[in-house]
Design an enzyme around this catalytic site. Structure first.
Site, PDB file in Angstrom:
ATOM      1  N   ASN A 186      36.553  45.390  44.979  1.00 33.12           N
ATOM      2  CA  ASN A 186      36.413  44.190  45.805  1.00 33.12           C
ATOM      3  C   ASN A 186      37.655  43.848  46.617  1.00 33.12           C
ATOM      4  O   ASN A 186      37.580  43.106  47.585  1.00 33.12           O
ATOM      5  CB  ASN A 186      35.966  43.003  44.953  1.00 33.12           C
ATOM      6  N   SER A 238      33.534  40.494  38.646  1.00 31.13           N
ATOM      7  CA  SER A 238      33.814  41.285  39.847  1.00 31.13           C
ATOM      8  C   SER A 238      35.217  41.046  40.372  1.00 31.13           C
ATOM      9  O   SER A 238      35.666  41.765  41.252  1.00 31.13           O
ATOM     10  CB  SER A 238      32.782  40.983  40.922  1.00 31.13           C
ATOM     11  N   HIS A 247      33.122  46.870  35.142  1.00 27.50           N
ATOM     12  CA  HIS A 247      32.543  46.330  36.385  1.00 27.50           C
ATOM     13  C   HIS A 247      31.528  47.308  36.985  1.00 27.50           C
ATOM     14  O   HIS A 247      31.905  48.335  37.554  1.00 27.50           O
ATOM     15  CB  HIS A 247      33.678  46.039  37.384  1.00 27.50           C
ATOM     16  N   GLU A 278      33.949  50.467  37.252  1.00 26.97           N
ATOM     17  CA  GLU A 278      35.400  50.257  37.205  1.00 26.97           C
ATOM     18  C   GLU A 278      35.730  49.766  35.800  1.00 26.97           C
ATOM     19  O   GLU A 278      35.143  48.781  35.337  1.00 26.97           O
ATOM     20  CB  GLU A 278      35.799  49.132  38.166  1.00 26.97           C
TER      21      GLU A 278
HETATM   22  N1  CAA Z   1      17.101  48.499  41.551  1.00 26.00           N
HETATM   23  C1  CAA Z   1      16.809  49.737  41.120  1.00 26.00           C
HETATM   24  N2  CAA Z   1      16.657  50.793  41.941  1.00 26.00           N
HETATM   25  C2  CAA Z   1      16.761  50.565  43.263  1.00 26.00           C
HETATM   26  C3  CAA Z   1      17.036  49.289  43.784  1.00 26.00           C
HETATM   27  C4  CAA Z   1      17.214  48.222  42.865  1.00 26.00           C
HETATM   28  N3  CAA Z   1      17.505  46.983  43.255  1.00 26.00           N
HETATM   29  N4  CAA Z   1      17.090  49.380  45.125  1.00 26.00           N
HETATM   30  C5  CAA Z   1      16.833  50.668  45.441  1.00 26.00           C
HETATM   31  N5  CAA Z   1      16.646  51.378  44.317  1.00 26.00           N
HETATM   32  C6  CAA Z   1      16.371  52.821  44.229  1.00 26.00           C
HETATM   33  C7  CAA Z   1      15.063  53.155  44.838  1.00 26.00           C
HETATM   34  O1  CAA Z   1      14.024  53.070  43.902  1.00 26.00           O
HETATM   35  C8  CAA Z   1      15.282  54.588  45.284  1.00 26.00           C
HETATM   36  O2  CAA Z   1      15.148  55.429  44.156  1.00 26.00           O
HETATM   37  P1  CAA Z   1      14.683  56.957  44.317  1.00 26.00           P
HETATM   38  O3  CAA Z   1      15.555  57.592  45.355  1.00 26.00           O
HETATM   39  O4  CAA Z   1      14.889  57.479  42.949  1.00 26.00           O
HETATM   40  O5  CAA Z   1      13.273  56.881  44.740  1.00 26.00           O
HETATM   41  C9  CAA Z   1      16.758  54.622  45.666  1.00 26.00           C
HETATM   42  O6  CAA Z   1      17.362  53.498  45.018  1.00 26.00           O
HETATM   43  C10 CAA Z   1      16.938  54.513  47.168  1.00 26.00           C
HETATM   44  O7  CAA Z   1      16.282  53.343  47.598  1.00 26.00           O
HETATM   45  P2  CAA Z   1      15.547  53.173  49.004  1.00 26.00           P
HETATM   46  O8  CAA Z   1      15.091  54.503  49.490  1.00 26.00           O
HETATM   47  O9  CAA Z   1      14.575  52.063  48.882  1.00 26.00           O
HETATM   48  O10 CAA Z   1      16.646  52.579  49.953  1.00 26.00           O
HETATM   49  P3  CAA Z   1      18.039  53.145  50.391  1.00 26.00           P
HETATM   50  O11 CAA Z   1      18.048  54.614  50.514  1.00 26.00           O
HETATM   51  O12 CAA Z   1      18.443  52.297  51.529  1.00 26.00           O
HETATM   52  O13 CAA Z   1      19.001  52.803  49.157  1.00 26.00           O
HETATM   53  C11 CAA Z   1      20.577  51.395  48.181  1.00 26.00           C
HETATM   54  C12 CAA Z   1      19.149  51.525  48.675  1.00 26.00           C
HETATM   55  C13 CAA Z   1      20.823  52.342  47.014  1.00 26.00           C
HETATM   56  C14 CAA Z   1      20.742  49.960  47.711  1.00 26.00           C
HETATM   57  C15 CAA Z   1      21.557  51.756  49.363  1.00 26.00           C
HETATM   58  O14 CAA Z   1      21.207  51.014  50.502  1.00 26.00           O
HETATM   59  C16 CAA Z   1      23.000  51.517  49.047  1.00 26.00           C
HETATM   60  O15 CAA Z   1      23.644  52.317  48.407  1.00 26.00           O
HETATM   61  N6  CAA Z   1      23.568  50.375  49.537  1.00 26.00           N
HETATM   62  C17 CAA Z   1      24.912  50.005  49.273  1.00 26.00           C
HETATM   63  C18 CAA Z   1      25.003  49.362  47.917  1.00 26.00           C
HETATM   64  C19 CAA Z   1      26.391  48.944  47.587  1.00 26.00           C
HETATM   65  O16 CAA Z   1      27.338  49.058  48.342  1.00 26.00           O
HETATM   66  N7  CAA Z   1      26.530  48.384  46.371  1.00 26.00           N
HETATM   67  C20 CAA Z   1      27.782  47.849  45.921  1.00 26.00           C
HETATM   68  C21 CAA Z   1      27.784  46.376  46.191  1.00 26.00           C
HETATM   69  S1  CAA Z   1      29.304  45.652  45.703  1.00 26.00           S
HETATM   70  C22 CAA Z   1      29.117  45.364  44.079  1.00 26.00           C
HETATM   71  O17 CAA Z   1      28.105  45.537  43.471  1.00 26.00           O
HETATM   72  C23 CAA Z   1      30.333  44.873  43.413  1.00 26.00           C
HETATM   73  C24 CAA Z   1      30.606  43.450  43.455  1.00 26.00           C
HETATM   74  O18 CAA Z   1      31.321  43.008  42.585  1.00 26.00           O
HETATM   75  C25 CAA Z   1      30.152  42.525  44.523  1.00 26.00           C
END
Ligand code: CAA
Length: 283
Positions: free
Chosen positions: A190, A119, A140, A152
């Site tokens: 990041n 990351s 990434h 990425e």
């Molecule tokens: N694994 C697989 N699928 C998942 C999941 C997981 N851990 N969490 C949620 N989902 C799926 C659900 O099954 C649902 O699917 P459907 O729409 O097909 O039914 C969908 O995602 C939406 O989930 P929810 O309705 O339960 O919840 P939500 O609408 O709040 O979405 C989320 C959850 C997609 C995580 C959303 O909150 C989100 O986009 N959050 C931000 C995530 C983000 O910013 N990620 C980047 C982090 S930084 C990174 O990764 C880089 C790094 O280097 C640190």
């Protein structure tokens, strides 16, 4: 270059997600980790994700079985001798990654591409631990991998154009969107996301607002799907701290200094969702 078989190293949250999307795209996958229990936990996450798709009527049960059948457990890194691409998603530690890449360089076929899901660590430095820096690249993925569209793609100093095009093509096959970036600390994602999260932690530290208020402002005011403190817990506070330290050290600029409250939480073992407590508590 044709890629048919992939090894994913690390069966944690990211590695299992990467293995899942690779198998869904039709690739044969080795899911490799140090112990069978780690691999089993990763396979459990994949099974649960696919079962949810079946329950929702989006995937046939036999399709789920076919995807699972394309994933083989591995606790022997020597299986990398059979693959065309390795995607490493082990812990964020330069020493460990360099060791893995030096080992892979000896085991993997000469044509194989070695990608890392780091990351924020420098791709060029990881590549330098191999004799094939032109075949080393950053891939990434974002968490949760099955949901997030972005990958990425980071070119190291020596990454060959052909390797870049192959990885771009594979990313599209995984139904993801590749975005090309150069090798600088934190890349793009990041470098922008973590200082925002760190600033949210400073906002809490300085008593400007409560945890809930800070998250509510960013969710309702900026339409972010999660507030920054919820997101920090989701990513893992140790990972957030590690990335801030990489930015701080890499740029030598105090604007990236990690918030003392973030350090304190990590020292306390409050790592977010995975430890049951971070800015919030989890059952
Ligand atoms: N694994 C697989 N699928 C998942 C999941 C997981 N851990 N969490 C949620 N989902 C799926 C659900 O099954 C649902 O699917 P459907 O729409 O097909 O039914 C969908 O995602 C939406 O989930 P929810 O309705 O339960 O919840 P939500 O609408 O709040 O979405 C989320 C959850 C997609 C995580 C959303 O909150 C989100 O986009 N959050 C931000 C995530 C983000 O910013 N990620 C980047 C982090 S930084 C990174 O990764 C880089 C790094 O280097 C640190």
């Amino acid at each position: 270059m044709s890629v048919e078989k992939i090894m994913v190293i690390g069966a944690g949250q990211m590695g299992s997600g990467i293995a899942q999307v690779c198998a869904m795209a039709g690739y044969s996958v080795y899911l490799q980790d140090l112990k069978q229990e780690f691999v089993d936990r990763g396979l459990g996450i994949i099974n649960k994700n696919l079962s949810r798709q079946v329950e929702k009527g989006r995937m046939a049960a036999d399709e789920k079985e076919a995807i699972l059948a394309r994933i083989s457990s591995s606790t022997d890194i020597n299986n990398a001798s059979e693959v065309d691409l390795v995607i490493e998603a082990a812990v964020e530690n330069m020493e460990i990654k360099s060791k893995i890449f030096a080992e892979l360089d000896k085991i993997a076929p000469a044509h194989a591409i070695l990608a890392t899901n780091t990351s924020s660590l420098p791709i060029t430095e990881i590549a330098a631990s191999t004799n094939r820096p032109e075949k080393v690249i950053g891939m990434h993925f974002m968490n949760p991998v099955p949901v997030m569209k972005l990958v990425e793609i980071i070119r190291g100093l020596a990454t060959a154009d052909e390797v870049y095009s192959t990885i771009e093509e594979i990313t599209k096959k995984l139904d993801k969107v590749p975005v090309e970036v150069n090798d600088f600390p934190g890349f793009v994602s990041n470098r922008i996301l973590m200082p925002m999260i760190n600033e949210a932690i400073y906002t809490l530290y300085e008593g400007v607002a409560s945890v809930e208020a800070i998250d509510e402002v960013m969710k309702l005011g900026m339409n972010h799907p999660m507030g920054p403190l919820t997101l920090a817990d989701f990513i893992g506070l140790d990972t957030c701290l590690y990335i801030m330290e990489t930015l701080h050290e890499g740029f030598g600029d105090d604007k990236y200094r990690p918030c003392p409250l973030l350090r304190k939480y990590v020292k306390a073992g409050w790592l977010g969702r995975k430890s049951g407590r971070g800015f919030y508590t989890y059952a």
